[in-house]
Each structure stands twice: as structure tokens, then as C-alpha cells.
Design a protein around this motif. Structure first.
Motif, PDB file in Angstrom:
ATOM      1  N   ILE A  82      -0.031  37.964 -48.363  1.00  0.00           N
ATOM      2  CA  ILE A  82       1.002  38.685 -49.088  1.00  0.00           C
ATOM      3  C   ILE A  82       2.191  38.068 -48.506  1.00  0.00           C
ATOM      4  O   ILE A  82       3.182  37.788 -49.372  1.00  0.00           O
ATOM      5  N   ALA A 131      -0.565  36.226 -54.408  1.00  0.00           N
ATOM      6  CA  ALA A 131      -1.200  37.028 -53.412  1.00  0.00           C
ATOM      7  C   ALA A 131      -2.663  37.422 -53.811  1.00  0.00           C
ATOM      8  O   ALA A 131      -3.576  37.575 -53.050  1.00  0.00           O
ATOM      9  N   VAL A 137      -0.458  46.433 -55.529  1.00  0.00           N
ATOM     10  CA  VAL A 137       0.702  45.715 -55.452  1.00  0.00           C
ATOM     11  C   VAL A 137       1.675  46.329 -56.396  1.00  0.00           C
ATOM     12  O   VAL A 137       1.207  46.720 -57.517  1.00  0.00           O
TER      13      VAL A 137
END
Length: 364
Positions: free
Chosen positions: A216, A260, A283
Motif C-alpha cells: 500500500i 495496491a 481502501v
């Protein structure tokens, strides 16, 4: 031969050099001015950095050019990629620059202390070698100042991020010192981390966390963002708006989230080969104004971001599990996006007064 110019400069002014590159170049120029025949030089410093073990600066007398070479830390995923200067500092880098042998001085008593190397168009005489050793002794104090500055900068960059560290270095160390900025926000969180931490040994939990943070944070940094916080298994990152339009920041945040997701898909495949469970995550992306600066107790500060936009991003991430989506995007950020998004309707968020239009990135 007297090193009057060089020694006076080392005592009075060398500590004010803007960086190691300028110190090395000015050092060499002063030595030449005092009559020493130099073709080039090298300065090697150990670096307190998560990935880089040492930095070497190489100076060519004929042009005044200084270039930098990095030596990676011996442990970790980059150990096999070590391309920087070996343990003998800059000696091998100066070979071939001139015909003379390289003269090296270790500055100070520590085995990992700074290394100064010089090479001339011919071998140095015994008197010239003595002059270089004397100059190296006087260089200990300015090099200590330089190393201290580099240590502070490296530590702040590693723990705060480059942008935030730059702000901390320039601003007073007081509460409420900061600014309101507009930024695309990325809030990410692992799912099921509590179960993972309670059913696996600490070493496996830490390895999983580090692998997750690598993916990430690596994606955030690759697209120009900055990780502000690791919060348990969560990540808060910002993509500051530069200029009048937030479109570039929003697109960068979306690309980072997509990267990511791909990185974690690859990691899950590798974990499956080892008999390990996947690492599901969520996310959330949002665009808004944040206070970016110092917050905390009178004598214990944190450099972070707060504001309604941060709260909304956090609450939006909480919808990833019930909506069964990895990436959720607020309507505010979606309005600026160039990437195609899928609308998921309007949803209420816990603690947020107004419902939020929610979008997602297509899974492919």
C-alpha cells in the motif's frame, strides 16, 4: 607545504556546507589551492536509513562534477541488488580516474566513520600523504555536523514522510502550527487483523503487516502521495492538490489504489503457495480540506491530518465489507476522476450527517 587555506576553511566554514557534495568539492578545491595534486576524491558516510547503508560522493577535479553512489543495507529484500560502493568506501570508484594510488583516511575512531579518499595524477609523496592525513583530522568536526544533519533528516523522512518532515524542519515545534490544504485522501485497512493477530505467532503477524504496508505504501509513493500514518493495520495517506485543479491528485490516488490492489493480489498468490491465508483489505478515497500540522500535548507532538474529510474517508472504508468491494470512492473525488468508475448508490456513513454518493473501481 602548508595547508593554511584548507585548515582555516575546515575550522571556520566547512560546517556550513549545504551538503556532502558541496563539502567534498570545496574540500578538494582548497587542497588544490594549497598545492596538493588531486585528480579526484570521494567521501563515504554511513546513513541511518531503512534501505540505504551508506552514501558515497565522487568528485572530479577537472570538471568540479560530483556524483553520488548508494550502498544498500545488507539485510532485506534489496540485499541481492547491492550496487553501491563496497566496504572500502570510494577507493574502487576512484581507480582509473588517474595513475596514482588512492590515499584513504578514516575520519575519527569509529570503524564505520566517514571515509575520505583522494587520488592524484601521480603517486603522492610521503609529505603530501601526511598533509592529507592532517586535513582529514581537521575534517572530523564539520563531518560530524554534516552527519548529524543527515541523521536528523533521514530519521524525520523515515518516520514522518518526506513532505511532512520538510514542514517539521521549517516550522516551530509548537501545537497548532500547520496549514489547511486540499488533498485526495486514501484510508486503507486490513480486514480480520484481530483474528490474525490472535491465532498466529507475532513473527508471522509482523511479516504479514510489513508485506501489506509494502504494497500500500509503495503504491502511494509511486504515484506521488505520502503516507502520514500507520494506524495499527491501517494507513492514512494524502495526495496534496497542487495548483487550482484537484484532478491530478484524485487520479493519482485512484491509480495508487488500483496498483495496491494488484500488488495484494500477487501477494495473496504467494501466500497461498506457502499455505497462508489471503489478506483481505479495504481502501477508501475522498477529496477534501484537512488541517495538516502539529497536534498533541504541550511537550509531545504528532504531525498529522485531521478534519471532516479524514473522518469521512475512515467511515467510507467501513463500507467495504458490507458492500463487498475492495475500493470505494466518494462522490466528491469521483467527480474529478478520469478513470471509469461504477456507481453504488448513496449511503449513510456512521457519524456523518449527510449521505455519501459511493463509487468503486471496476475489479478488472
Amino acid at each position: 607545504m602548508q595547508l593554511s587555506s584548507t585548515l582555516s576553511w575546515l575550522v571556520d566554514a566547512a560546517h556550513e556546507a549545504a551538503g556532502a557534495d558541496r563539502l567534498l568539492a570545496e574540500f578538494g578545491e582548497h587542497l588544490i589551492g594549497d598545492g596538493l595534486p588531486l585528480a579526484g576524491g570521494a567521501l563515504t558516510l554511513a546513513v541511518p536509513h531503512p534501505l540505504i547503508a551508506r552514501r558515497t560522493w565522487l568528485w572530479r577535479a577537472a570538471t568540479g562534477e560530483v556524483i553520488e553512489a548508494l550502498g544498500f543495507a545488507p539485510a532485506g529484500p534489496l540485499s541481492a541488488l547491492q550496487e553501491g560502493p563496497p566496504n572500502d568506501g570510494g577507493r574502487c570508484w576512484l581507480a582509473g580516474l588517474a595513475d596514482g594510488p588512492v590515499h584513504e583516511d578514516r575520519v575519527g575512531l569509529r570503524p564505520d566513520g566517514p571515509s575520505l579518499c583522494w587520488i592524484g595524477p601521480r603517486p603522492f609523496t610521503p609529505d603530501e600523504a601526511d598533509e592529507l592525513r592532517q586535513a582529514a583530522r581537521f575534517a572530523a568536526a564539520p563531518l560530524a555536523v554534516l552527519a548529524g544533519r543527515d541523521t536528523l533528516s533521514a530519521a524525520l523522512d523515515a518516520y514522518l514522510g518526506r513532505r511532512s518532515a520538510a514542514r517539521v524542519r521549517l516550522a516551530p515545534l509548537r501545537r497548532d502550527v500547520g496549514e489547511t490544504i486540499e488533498a485526495a485522501l486514501l484510508f486503507a485497512d486490513l480486514r480480520g487483523f484481530t483474528v490474525l493477530s490472535e491465532t498466529h505467532p507475532p513473527s508471522e503477524v509482523i511479516a504479514a503487516l510489513n508485506a501489506w504496508f509494502d504494497r500500500i505504501a509503495g503504491a502511494v509513493h509511486a504515484f506521488g502521495g505520502e503516507v502520514l500514518k500507520f494506524i495499527g493495520d491501517g494507513v492514512l495517506a494524502i495526495f496534496p492538490v497542487i495548483g487550482e485543479s484537484p484532478r491530478a491528485a484524485c487520479n493519482a490516488a485512484l491509480r495508487a489504489a488500483s496498483a495496491a490492489r494488484m500488488g495484494m493480489a500477487h501477494l495473496d498468490k504467494e501466500r497461498a503457495k506457502q499455505g497462508l491465508a489471503p489478506l483481505p483489505f479495504g481502501v477508501a478515497l475522498h477529496l477534501g480540506e484537512i488541517f495538516w500540522g502539529n497536534i498533541g500535548a504541550a511537550d509531545r507532538l504528532d504531525f498529522t491530518a485531521i478534519g471532516p474529510a479524514v473522518n469521512l474517508a475512515s467511515r467510507l472504508e467501513g463500507l467495504c465489507r458490507p458492500l463487498q468491494k475492495t475500493i470505494l470512492v466518494s462522490g466528491t473525488l469521483a467527480a474529478q476522476a478520469e478513470m471509469p468508475l461504477l456507481a453504488l448508490g448513496t449511503h449513510g456513513l456512521r457519524g456523518i450527517a449527510s449521505p455519501c454518493a459511493v463509487f468503486t473501481l471496476p475489479e478488472d
